[in-house]
Write an enzyme that holds these catalytic residues in place. Structure first.
Site, PDB file in Angstrom:
ATOM      1  N   TYR A 138       0.864  -1.186   0.000  1.00 44.47           N
ATOM      2  CA  TYR A 138       0.000   0.000   0.000  1.00 44.47           C
ATOM      3  C   TYR A 138       0.895   1.229   0.000  1.00 44.47           C
ATOM      4  O   TYR A 138       1.474   1.599   1.025  1.00 44.47           O
ATOM      5  CB  TYR A 138      -0.900  -0.056   1.245  1.00 44.47           C
ATOM      6  CG  TYR A 138      -1.931   1.052   1.376  1.00 44.47           C
ATOM      7  CD1 TYR A 138      -2.118   2.031   0.410  1.00 44.47           C
ATOM      8  CD2 TYR A 138      -2.746   1.101   2.507  1.00 44.47           C
ATOM      9  CE1 TYR A 138      -3.076   3.026   0.555  1.00 44.47           C
ATOM     10  CE2 TYR A 138      -3.705   2.095   2.669  1.00 44.47           C
ATOM     11  CZ  TYR A 138      -3.850   3.062   1.684  1.00 44.47           C
ATOM     12  OH  TYR A 138      -4.794   4.048   1.843  1.00 44.47           O
ATOM     13  N   LYS A 168      -1.083  -1.184  -4.255  1.00 44.07           N
ATOM     14  CA  LYS A 168      -2.220  -0.253  -4.206  1.00 44.07           C
ATOM     15  C   LYS A 168      -1.561   1.112  -4.282  1.00 44.07           C
ATOM     16  O   LYS A 168      -0.901   1.552  -3.349  1.00 44.07           O
ATOM     17  CB  LYS A 168      -3.016  -0.408  -2.915  1.00 44.07           C
ATOM     18  CG  LYS A 168      -4.048   0.698  -2.670  1.00 44.07           C
ATOM     19  CD  LYS A 168      -4.772   0.424  -1.372  1.00 44.07           C
ATOM     20  CE  LYS A 168      -5.672   1.486  -0.806  1.00 44.07           C
ATOM     21  NZ  LYS A 168      -5.868   2.740  -1.426  1.00 44.07           N
TER      22      LYS A 168
HETATM   23  O1  MN9 Z   1      -6.646   5.238  -1.042  1.00 48.80           O
HETATM   24  C1  MN9 Z   1      -7.998   7.168  -0.975  1.00 48.80           C
HETATM   25  N1  MN9 Z   1      -6.965   7.904  -0.309  1.00 48.80           N
HETATM   26  C2  MN9 Z   1      -7.058   8.226   0.977  1.00 48.80           C
HETATM   27  C3  MN9 Z   1      -7.498   5.866  -1.501  1.00 48.80           C
HETATM   28  O2  MN9 Z   1      -7.977   7.877   1.683  1.00 48.80           O
HETATM   29  C4  MN9 Z   1      -5.960   9.070   1.529  1.00 48.80           C
HETATM   30  C5  MN9 Z   1      -8.569   7.922  -2.168  1.00 48.80           C
HETATM   31  O3  MN9 Z   1      -9.705   7.241  -2.593  1.00 48.80           O
HETATM   32  C6  MN9 Z   1      -8.893   9.347  -1.817  1.00 48.80           C
HETATM   33  O4  MN9 Z   1      -9.710   9.396  -0.662  1.00 48.80           O
HETATM   34  C7  MN9 Z   1      -9.642  10.039  -2.965  1.00 48.80           C
HETATM   35  C8  MN9 Z   1      -9.957  11.472  -2.633  1.00 48.80           C
HETATM   36  O5  MN9 Z   1      -8.771  12.232  -2.588  1.00 48.80           O
HETATM   37  O6  MN9 Z   1      -8.881   9.963  -4.114  1.00 48.80           O
END
Ligand code: MN9
Length: 314
Positions: A138, A168
């Protein structure tokens, strides 16, 4: 090794009661809602799921509840990242025991890792605790502070970790993302994790996505993917712009705390966030709802199947 993950994977919120304890009984309805909306998998106890704010036993209970509720209808990835590798190992063992499909881990972040070889040593120990489950690293430098070369990680993990599946990839470097996708014989799965750049990722070859905003407006992204495949770039761009505007509203209201509040606004209340996040106050909900109205968010949220009527705060 299992085949790659395709389509939209959500990072579900961990439902909580007002006192901050876990509302485990809310999980089955959340999972059904995601499945009814075409979601292909769930990334549980990650950043959106507040895994790092939970105890190990809470994380195990929540992971088990999601796996049980999914009942093999969709894929479940369990995030096992922790500052203590030993806790990660316990979480990884448990994930395999309960029948999760994959594990994923952030690196330890208190003592900073500065070399790929140390990162691979950490991942190898965690991966060995769940040898039947493919492991995704991740990569989320904005939260971990660990920003290493991901192509180098693929190169080194290839021989060192038999069940290494890929990454990821939650950082907006499309060029590095593209290099990872095409590394070797395209042998690793690299899931894109920046929802507001999904169209850009499609353009460089992405086929699998993990994100938080797929919890409430999956139809937007499903349509972006369709428009892109049909070659209707103008329509794809318009919808991606909606996602950009929505994420700007989310960021304005503090990120995760605003997203959990949005679940309440769409009629799938997941309760408060835990410290060190703090939940929106009543007046903040009203400003959030206003900002979302201004970008037509509820037009899209209303396409979500299987939620109660949206809860209007006023
Ligand atoms: O991992 C999410 N990142 C965080 C995925 O939670 C820091 C994303 O889905 C973000 O929330 C999304 C909005 O910035 O891209």
């Amino acid at each position: 090794m299992k085949k790659r993950i395709l389509g939209l994977v959500t990072a579900p919120f961990t439902p909580m009661h007002q006192d901050g304890t876990i509302a485990i009984d809310k999980i089955p309805a959340m999972v059904d809602m995601l499945i009814n909306n075409g979601i292909k998998g769930m990334f549980v106890c990650g950043s959106t799921g507040e895994g790092p704010s939970m105890t190990t036993s809470e994380r195990m209970n929540v992971a088990a509840a999601f796996v049980k509720a999914a009942a093999k209808r969709i894929t479940v990835l369990v995030h096992v990242g922790h500052n203590s590798i030993q806790e990660s190992i316990e979480l990884a063992r448990h994930a395999q025991l309960i029948g999760a499909d994959y594990i994923s881990t952030t690196p330890p972040t208190y003592f900073k890792i500065t070399t790929i070889s140390t990162l691979v040593d950490c991942l190898a120990d965690i991966a060995a605790a769940a040898p039947l489950l493919p492991l995704y690293y991740y990569n989320i430098p904005a939260l971990t502070g660990i920003n290493l070369d991901m192509v180098e990680l693929l190169k080194t993990s290839k021989s060192a970790i038999p069940n290494f599946a890929g990454i990821k990839y939650t950082t907006p470097l499309l060029h590095e993302y593209q290099a990872c996708l095409n590394f070797g014989n395209k042998e690793f799965d690299v899931l894109f994790g920046t929802d507001e750049m999904l169209l850009g990722a499609l353009a460089v070859g992405a086929e699998g996505f993990i994100g938080s905003t797929y919890n409430f407006v999956a139809p937007v992204y499903q349509q972006i993917i369709s428009f892109y495949k049909e070659g209707d770039m103008k329509s794809a761009q318009n919808l991606q712009l909606f996602s950009v505007e929505m994420v700007r509203v989310i960021v304005k209201h503090g990120g995760l705390r605003a997203q959990k509040a949005m679940m309440k606004l769409i009629g799938m209340d997941c309760g408060p966030v835990r410290l060190p996040q703090n939940s929106l106050k009543d007046n903040e909900y009203i400003v959030l709802e206003n900002d979302l109205n201004n970008i037509n968010f509820f037009k899209w949220a209303n396409l979500i199947k299987g939620v109660q009527e949206p809860v209007h705060i006023r």
